[in-house]
Design a protein around this motif. Structure first.
Motif, PDB file in Angstrom:
ATOM      1  N   GLU A   9       1.420  -1.114  -0.153  1.00 49.17           N
ATOM      2  CA  GLU A   9      -0.082   0.148  -0.054  1.00 49.17           C
ATOM      3  C   GLU A   9       0.981   1.426  -0.220  1.00 49.17           C
ATOM      4  O   GLU A   9       1.524   1.263   0.776  1.00 49.17           O
ATOM      5  CB  GLU A   9      -1.030   0.051   1.406  1.00 49.17           C
ATOM      6  N   ILE A  14      -3.585   4.482   4.948  1.00 46.32           N
ATOM      7  CA  ILE A  14      -4.006   3.706   4.866  1.00 46.32           C
ATOM      8  C   ILE A  14      -2.466   2.407   5.023  1.00 46.32           C
ATOM      9  O   ILE A  14      -3.645   1.406   6.016  1.00 46.32           O
ATOM     10  CB  ILE A  14      -4.089   2.949   3.311  1.00 46.32           C
ATOM     11  N   ASP A  53      -3.211  -3.880  -2.906  1.00 46.70           N
ATOM     12  CA  ASP A  53      -3.073  -2.040  -3.321  1.00 46.70           C
ATOM     13  C   ASP A  53      -3.231  -2.361  -4.246  1.00 46.70           C
ATOM     14  O   ASP A  53      -2.814  -2.881  -5.896  1.00 46.70           O
ATOM     15  CB  ASP A  53      -3.118  -0.767  -2.926  1.00 46.70           C
ATOM     16  N   LEU A  82      -7.201  -4.806  -2.598  1.00 47.24           N
ATOM     17  CA  LEU A  82      -8.064  -3.601  -1.880  1.00 47.24           C
ATOM     18  C   LEU A  82      -7.982  -2.003  -2.985  1.00 47.24           C
ATOM     19  O   LEU A  82      -6.981  -2.047  -4.051  1.00 47.24           O
ATOM     20  CB  LEU A  82      -6.915  -2.971  -1.066  1.00 47.24           C
ATOM     21  N   ALA A  84     -10.270   1.276  -4.832  1.00 49.20           N
ATOM     22  CA  ALA A  84     -11.191   2.684  -3.891  1.00 49.20           C
ATOM     23  C   ALA A  84     -12.622   2.328  -4.493  1.00 49.20           C
ATOM     24  O   ALA A  84     -13.291   1.743  -5.505  1.00 49.20           O
ATOM     25  CB  ALA A  84     -10.650   3.444  -5.126  1.00 49.20           C
ATOM     26  N   LYS A  85     -13.404   2.335  -3.706  1.00 51.64           N
ATOM     27  CA  LYS A  85     -14.817   2.523  -3.923  1.00 51.64           C
ATOM     28  C   LYS A  85     -15.415   2.658  -5.238  1.00 51.64           C
ATOM     29  O   LYS A  85     -15.286   3.584  -5.926  1.00 51.64           O
ATOM     30  CB  LYS A  85     -15.736   3.280  -3.088  1.00 51.64           C
ATOM     31  N   THR A 104     -13.484  -2.695  -0.639  1.00 55.85           N
ATOM     32  CA  THR A 104     -12.786  -1.313  -0.657  1.00 55.85           C
ATOM     33  C   THR A 104     -13.084  -0.590   0.154  1.00 55.85           C
ATOM     34  O   THR A 104     -13.022  -0.452   1.223  1.00 55.85           O
ATOM     35  CB  THR A 104     -14.403  -0.605  -1.858  1.00 55.85           C
ATOM     36  N   LYS A 105     -12.048   0.230  -0.669  1.00 57.88           N
ATOM     37  CA  LYS A 105     -12.176   1.775   0.585  1.00 57.88           C
ATOM     38  C   LYS A 105     -13.018   2.097   0.161  1.00 57.88           C
ATOM     39  O   LYS A 105     -13.582   3.145  -0.783  1.00 57.88           O
ATOM     40  CB  LYS A 105     -10.687   2.352  -0.004  1.00 57.88           C
ATOM     41  N   PRO A 106     -13.402   3.337   1.309  1.00 59.10           N
ATOM     42  CA  PRO A 106     -13.011   2.831   2.604  1.00 59.10           C
ATOM     43  C   PRO A 106     -13.373   1.198   3.246  1.00 59.10           C
ATOM     44  O   PRO A 106     -14.483   0.769   2.993  1.00 59.10           O
ATOM     45  CB  PRO A 106     -13.532   4.588   3.678  1.00 59.10           C
ATOM     46  N   TYR A 107     -12.949   1.508   3.924  1.00 69.41           N
ATOM     47  CA  TYR A 107     -13.458   0.092   4.702  1.00 69.41           C
ATOM     48  C   TYR A 107     -13.474  -0.182   6.301  1.00 69.41           C
ATOM     49  O   TYR A 107     -13.360   0.876   6.845  1.00 69.41           O
ATOM     50  CB  TYR A 107     -12.229  -1.248   4.076  1.00 69.41           C
ATOM     51  N   ASN A 109     -12.684  -1.831  10.000  1.00 66.97           N
ATOM     52  CA  ASN A 109     -11.540  -2.284  10.697  1.00 66.97           C
ATOM     53  C   ASN A 109     -11.455  -3.735  10.964  1.00 66.97           C
ATOM     54  O   ASN A 109     -10.958  -5.100   9.997  1.00 66.97           O
ATOM     55  CB  ASN A 109     -10.562  -1.653  11.694  1.00 66.97           C
TER      56      ASN A 109
END
Length: 126
Positions: A9, A14, A53, A82, A84-85, A104-107, A109
């Protein structure tokens, strides 16, 4: 020492977050910030899982995943991708290249921790 999770990443915040939540869950962590380093670390460290990522410098996460799947020594290595949304195409590409899972980010935890646990065959947190 065995490395449980290799995180690839390039976004510092992140990376710091992933490192923290995965260490807190009890795993040993190593991290890299570009695709070339990810491939090198996979060969050198032989982690139990890679959190990868999609958008990485030098080599994209897709290129790294393709390389991991084409090498008999790493073909079975679990890879959590991972992205992006809202990037539906990224998800399709990751699945076609053999990603084991996808977040997907945001995720949340807990979602990341549970997905790593699932891919490693460990008990899920409640």
């Amino acid at each position: 020492m065995t490395v449980d999770v290799l995180i690839a990443e390039d976004e510092p915040s992140i990376l710091e977050s992933l490192d923290f939540i995965l260490r807190r869950a009890g795993w040993s962590i190593q991290s890299v910030t570009d695709g070339e380093a990810a491939l090198s670390a996979v060969r050198r460290l032989q982690p139990r899982i890679v959190v990868l990522d999609v958008m990485l410098p030098k080599r994209s996460g897709f290129e790294v995943l393709k390389q991991i799947r084409s090498d008999s020594a790493t073909r079975e290595l679990p890879v959590l991708v991972l992205t992006a949304k809202g990037q539906a195409q990224d998800r399709r590409t990751a699945e076609e290249l053999g990603a084991d899972s996808f977040i997907t980010k945001p995720y949340a935890n807990v979602d990341v921790v549970n997905e790593v646990r699932r891919l490693l065959g460990e008990e899920l947190a409640q």
